[in-house]
Every structure is written in structure tokens, then in C-alpha cells.
Design a protein around this motif. Structure first.
Motif: not given
Length: 350
Positions: A131-160
Motif C-alpha cells: 500500500n501507498l500511504w500519503p506522507q502529507q497526512v500522517p493521521q491517515f494510515r492508522a484510522p484507515v487500517q482500523a476501518y479496513f479491519a472492521e470491514a474485513a470482519r463484516v465481510a467474512r461474517t456475511l460469508t458465514l
């Protein structure tokens, strides 16, 4: 029949509900998948602070000037980084030949599962790119990764739940998704004055079906998203309070022999006082393992399969070559026919 996107509470699958409660959720999912292909999901348990932090990070990146954002462009085959306005045409992912110019005015930023997420596996670097992470926005990566993990959990729950709805063995889709080719696409539709021409038929995001298994969509409660109904008309859809929109992709339609729908949708944001009303969205695409072979489920073959078997790799690459590289997809004849039929019925141009 009136067009309706059902609201389904998946709490029994998130919080360990009993078998009876899960069966009812699975029944509702099956009905929505057969009749609409879209659903509103509540009870997903994504914390509000995670969503708020994610939205703030998205805003901070898109507030950068265009030249700064363009530093994060990647070649069309690398589904990562920044896509400027008018650099893509989603209709071409369906092979609609008349959509020959890159005219979708949205801008986007993509992250996804990388080779580092699946240690020990030899996966293609282009498909599982870093992944590319914008250096001009240091507060970008952590919250985006946090949401990515939650969305991944929801998607896998749906496949169950999908496995239960399709009367498959518990966890059936796990073997097809244990190194899934997942992407989170963050979209922005409000652009600075003069960025786009408001004359003519403005396209936010052209008619398309999603490519993979299931899409989990967070979006503003603003007009724009339109879904093609069984009546051949386009219907406005906005997320209910606290809900995530979920729709099925082409691979699930192939698996189920079109028992379940991969529904055409588009974005047509309204113009208010000569400017586009702001709309943000983020689609988490759960697309399956790159080497998985998708062929009609035995329970869905019926009088014969409508599709030849296809690997996730071949399917996704053909779709991306259309949307990102302007090469019409010649393997999407069934979906393209639906676009053209809808355009003819509604009077739109495809």
C-alpha cells in the motif's frame, strides 16, 4: 412490486446467536440476494469512533491539492493509490463499447491486502501490492487500517451467513477466501469549482456490477447511489441510520448461477446551485483468493450452468483492465446486455 432494499440485523452472527436466530438471518439474506442484490446491514458492531476516525482521515487526504494526490498514482494493473477524476470508466468493466472515454468524475484512493498480510504464501506482487500511504497526512494510515479491519470482519461474517443461506457446509467459503484479494476504495464526489464540466450528462460513477464476492459499503446519507430494479428503472438508495450497504458481486452471481443477483448500480450526484452536492463513500471489496476457481455450486446448477468456470485472477484482471486501463471487457456479455437493456428502457445512453 415496489423497490425496497431490506434492512437485516446480523447480530445473531456477530454476537453468537442461537441456531434459530441465525436461520432467520440467513433466510432474510437469501431473499434479499434473490430479489434485489442489495441489503442494509445493521448489528454489524463497527464502533462509531472507528467510522468517525476513518471519515476524518478520508477528508484529510481528499483536501490535498491535486498535484499532491497525483503523487500516489499507480499503473492500471496495480489497484492501489490515487485515481484522479475522469481517469476511469466503470462501464468498460462490463464491456459496454459505447463508453469509450474515461468519464467518471469521482476521485478515489485504494488500499488492499498485500503479500505481507499472508506470510508464507507466494502471491503475485501486482495483485497483492504494497500500500501507498500519503506522507502529507500522517493521521491517515492508522484510522484507515482500523476501518479496513472492521470491514474485513463484516465481510467474512456475511460469508458465514451466506453458506447457511445456500445450505452449504458451515464455513464453506473459507477455503476460497483465506488469502482473499480484498480492496478498500475510498471515493469522493465533491470536487473544487472548475475541476469538471457540469454541462451534459454528468456521470459520477458509471453503470457497473461489483467484481467479487461481496461488497461492504459505508456512505454518506446523501443522494447519488442508484440501483437498477427488476422493473428496469433506476432507484435512489441511501443508507439507513447506522447501517452499512451490502451488495453481491459477479463472482457470487457465477457461484449461484444467478440465483443471487450482482445488481447494476451507478452514482449520479445531484447538482445544487451549480455545484455537486458532496458525497463520500468507501467500498470494501471481498473478492476471494487469486487462485480460486469459481464454478457453479452443485445446488445451483439446475438445468445447466450459465457460466464457464473462471479463476478469481482472470475475472478480476479483465474487470480492472476495463475500468482502469480503458480496455473493454469481452468476457462480460451477460452483464453488458443488462446495461444496454436498462439504457434503452430508461432512455439513458450507455
Amino acid at each position: 412490486m415496489e423497490f425496497h432494499v431490506p434492512i437485516i440485523d446480523i447480530t445473531p452472527y456477530v454476537s453468537g446467536g442461537d441456531a434459530t436466530a441465525r436461520r432467520e438471518v440467513a433466510r432474510q439474506l437469501d431473499e434479499a440476494a434473490r430479489t434485489v442484490g442489495f441489503m442494509q446491514i445493521t448489528g454489524h458492531a463497527v464502533p462509531r469512533p472507528v467510522i468517525d476516525g476513518f471519515a476524518a482521515a478520508l477528508d484529510a487526504f481528499f483536501a490535498l491539492d491535486l498535484d499532491s494526490k497525483k503523487q500516489y498514482r499507480t499503473p492500471p494493473a496495480i489497484n492501489r493509490g490515487y485515481s484522479p477524476p475522469k481517469s476511469e470508466s466503470l462501464s468498460l468493466s462490463l464491456g459496454v463499447e459505447s463508453a469509450t472515454r474515461m468519464n467518471d468524475f469521482f476521485e478515489a484512493f485504494n488500499i488492499g491486502a498485500s503479500t505481507a498480510d499472508y506470510p508464507g504464501l507466494e502471491l503475485p506482487a501486482d495483485d497483492y501490492a504494497e500500500n501507498l500511504w500519503p506522507q502529507q497526512v500522517p493521521q491517515f494510515r492508522a484510522p484507515v487500517q482500523a476501518y479496513f479491519a472492521e470491514a474485513a470482519r463484516v465481510a467474512r461474517t456475511l460469508t458465514l451467513a451466506f453458506a447457511d443461506a445456500l445450505e452449504l457446509p458451515a464455513g464453506y467459503f473459507g477455503d476460497y477466501t483465506d488469502h482473499s484479494l480484498d480492496v478498500l476504495r475510498m471515493n469522493n464526489y465533491a470536487l473544487p469549482p472548475g475541476t469538471i464540466d457540469l454541462d451534459g450528462d454528468l456521470t459520477g460513477m458509471g453503470e457497473h456490477t461489483d467484481y467479487g464476492i461481496v461488497t461492504v459499503l459505508w456512505a454518506d446519507q446523501a443522494p447519488g447511489l442508484q440501483v437498477l430494479g427488476a422493473d428496469g428503472s433506476w432507484h435512489d438508495v441511501q443508507p439507513a441510520d447506522g447501517a452499512l450497504l451490502v451488495n453481491l458481486g459477479d463472482l457470487m452471481a457465477r457461484w449461484t448461477n444467478e440465483r443471487w443477483l450482482s445488481t447494476l448500480h451507478r452514482v449520479k450526484p445531484p447538482i445544487v446551485d451549480g455545484a455537486i452536492q458532496r458525497r463520500r463513500s468507501a467500498a470494501y471489496f471481498h473478492d476471494g483468493n487469486i487462485d480460486a476457481l469459481i464454478e457453479t455450486l452443485p445446488s445451483c446448477v439446475g438445468d445447466g450452468s450459465k457460466y464457464e468456470p473462471v479463476t478469481v485472477a482472470d475475472h478480476i484482471r479483465a474487470k480492472l483492465a476495463g475500468s482502469r486501463a480503458g480496455q473493454p471487457n469481452t468476457n462480460a456479455t451477460r452483464e453488458a446486455a443488462r446495461v444496454l437493456a436498462a439504457a434503452e428502457q430508461s432512455g439513458d445512453r450507455a
